[in-house]
Scaffold this motif. Structure first.
Motif, short mmCIF file in Angstrom:
data_model
loop_
_atom_site.label_atom_id
_atom_site.label_comp_id
_atom_site.label_asym_id
_atom_site.label_seq_id
_atom_site.Cartn_x
_atom_site.Cartn_y
_atom_site.Cartn_z
N ARG A 98 -43.22 -23.73 -19.14
CA ARG A 98 -43.03 -22.32 -18.80
C ARG A 98 -41.54 -21.98 -18.74
O ARG A 98 -40.77 -22.70 -18.11
N THR A 100 -38.47 -20.78 -17.32
CA THR A 100 -38.17 -20.66 -15.89
C THR A 100 -36.76 -20.15 -15.63
O THR A 100 -36.52 -19.46 -14.64
N LEU A 136 -34.24 -24.77 -9.17
CA LEU A 136 -35.46 -25.08 -9.91
C LEU A 136 -36.53 -25.60 -8.97
O LEU A 136 -36.24 -26.05 -7.87
#
Length: 400
Positions: A98, A100, A136
Motif C-alpha cells: 500500500r 504509505t 511509518l
C-alpha cells in the motif's frame, strides 16, 4: 549491541533491487539500468541512454521493523530550455503493498535539453540529497521504495532505525513489458501511477518495465535483452515511436516485427506473449511522421509533419501499423498458440479521448494512465485474457 533506535546503514546491493536488468558502480554509488551493458554500447544517440537509465519500475524491496527510513541518492533531472523546471521526482514508499508515504530529493544534477529535436543537452553537476520517510507503521513489514520514473537515480546509502533483511520471494509471476514513453510513464505524477505499475498491481505480478521514451523502435538489442531476461509473461507495445520518428517504411517494418518476435521466442518459446498496438493518437492515426514539437502559444503540443498521400509508398501511420501487426500475429499464431494481439484502442480509444484528451496530443494525463491500466487489467489479466493465469505463483525463470 544494536537497538531499534540506532541508525543502521545498509549497503544498497542488487539483493534489494527489483525491476532492473543491470547495475553500474559509479563514483557515488549504484546506478540501476534497464538494459544490459552490451546493449548500451550499441546506442546510436543519447535518447535511449537517458531513458533506460531512468528507473521506471525499479524499486528497493526489503523487510524491516523500521519506522524511519532514509535513502541517499544523486538524481539527474531533465529540464527543457525555455520551459519551467518540472517538479522534483517522487519516491513512492509502499508498506505491505500500500502506498504509505512519498518523498523527493531536491538538487542533484541537471540535464538541460537545449534542442528538443536533436535532444542536445548540457549537464550541470549538483549534490546528492536524501529521501526521508518517517512515522511509518510499527512492526515487521515489507517495504518497497519505487524510484522516480523520470530521474536517473544513483543509489548511495540506505539508513533505517531497525535492521533490514531481504524480502522473501512473494511467488508472483514476472511480467516483462516493453513500450514507448507512455509505458515509461510520461505525464504520470509518481512512479506507482504509471499505467504498467497500476496494471501490475491489478494482476498481482512483478513488473520489469522496459518502457523507453522515444525508443520503442524494434531495436535488436532490446529484443536480445528481453530474450535473456527471466519472465513468465511478456508484452510488447509497438507503433507510436516508429511512426513519430519516421523510422522505417512498411517494407522494413514487417520483417523487423518478425525478427523481434523471433528473438523473443529464442529465449521464451512458450511464454504468453502479447503484441499491443498504439493507443488512439489522432495526430498520427492517418498522418505519417516525423512528429515535431509545436510551441505555438507557449503550450507544448506535438504535430505530425508527414504527407498522408505517401501512404501508398509505404509511409507508416498508426492505422497502417495496426493492420500490419494484426496480420503478423495472425500469420504466426498457427505455429505459436501463446501469441496474442491487442488493439491499443481498446485500452484508450475514441470514447476515452473524448473524456480524457491527450494534453500534448500524444501522452495521456494521470487519469489517462489509470484508464489504460484499468482496461489492460480487465482485458489482459482478467478472466479469459491472455495473462489470466498471471495472478498465480510462477517460477519467473524464463525457461519453458
Amino acid at each position: 549491541m544494536t537497538t531499534e533506535h540506532d541508525t543502521i546503514t545498509t549497503p544498497v546491493t542488487t539483493d534489494l533491487l527489483r525491476g532492473f536488468l543491470d547495475v553500474e558502480t559509479t563514483a557515488h554509488g549504484l546506478l540501476p539500468h534497464r538494459l544490459p551493458a552490451r546493449a548500451r554500447r550499441q546506442f546510436p544517440d543519447d535518447q535511449l541512454a537517458v531513458a533506460e537509465a531512468q528507473p521506471s519500475g525499479v524499486r528497493l524491496v526489503f523487510r524491516t521493523r523500521a519506522t524511519t527510513i532514509e535513502l541517499d541518492t544523486l538524481p539527474t533531472k531533465r529540464v527543457y530550455q525555455g520551459f519551467p523546471a518540472p517538479a522534483d521526482g517522487v519516491y513512492d514508499l509502499l508498506v505491505d503493498g500500500r502506498l504509505t508515504a512519498q518523498a523527493t530529493v531536491p538538487g542533484g544534477n541537471v540535464r538541460t535539453i537545449t534542442d528538443m529535436v536533436t535532444q542536445s543537452a548540457e549537464l550541470t553537476e549538483g549534490r546528492p540529497g536524501t529521501a526521508r520517510f518517517a512515522d511509518l507503521p510499527a512492526g515487521d513489514k515489507d517495504i518497497e521504495i519505487w524510484l522516480p520514473h523520470t530521474e536517473i537515480t544513483e543509489l548511495i546509502a540506505l539508513r533505517t532505525d531497525a535492521p533490514v533483511e531481504k524480502a522473501p520471494d512473494n511467488g508472483r509471476k514476472v511480467w516483462l513489458h516493453h513500450g514507448s514513453s507512455i509505458s515509461h510513464g510520461s505525464n504520470a505524477t509518481h512512479p506507482t501511477a504509471i499505467w504498467p505499475a497500476l496494471a501490475a498491481a491489478h494482476g498481482q505480478v512483478e513488473l520489469v518495465n522496459l518502457g523507453f521514451s522515444g525508443s520503442a523502435l524494434l531495436d535488436p538489442f532490446t529484443a536480445r535483452a528481453m530474450r535473456d531476461t527471466p519472465a513468465d509473461l511478456i508484452s510488447v507495445k509497438i507503433g507510436i515511436n516508429i511512426v513519430n520518428a519516421d523510422a522505417m517504411r512498411l517494407r522494413a517494418f514487417v520483417p523487423a516485427v518478425h525478427g523481434f518476435l523471433d528473438t523473443l521466442r529464442e529465449g521464451h518459446p512458450t511464454t504468453p506473449l502479447l503484441v499491443v498496438s498504439a493507443i488512439l493518437c489522432p495526430v498520427q492515426e492517418d498522418t505519417p511522421g516525423p512528429l515535431m514539437p509545436d510551441l505555438d502559444g507557449g503550450t507544448l503540443l506535438f504535430k505530425a509533419t508527414g504527407d498522408p498521400d505517401e501512404r501508398p509508398l509505404g509511409r507508416l501511420t498508426l492505422t497502417v501499423i495496426r493492420e500490419a501487426l494484426a496480420r503478423v500475429v495472425e500469420q504466426r499464431a498457427a505455429d505459436d498458440p501463446n501469441l496474442y494481439y491487442l488493439d491499443g484502442r481498446s485500452l484508450y480509444g475514441e470514447k476515452d479521448h473524448a473524456e480524457l484528451p491527450l494534453p500534448d496530443a500524444v501522452h495521456p494525463d494521470p487519469a489517462g494512465h489509470r484508464r489504460i491500466a484499468e482496461n489492460f487489467g480487465r482485458l489482459v489479466f482478467g478472466k479469459g485474457g491472455p495473462f489470466a493465469t498471471g495472478t498465480g505463483a510462477g517460477t519467473g525463470a524464463g525457461t519453458d
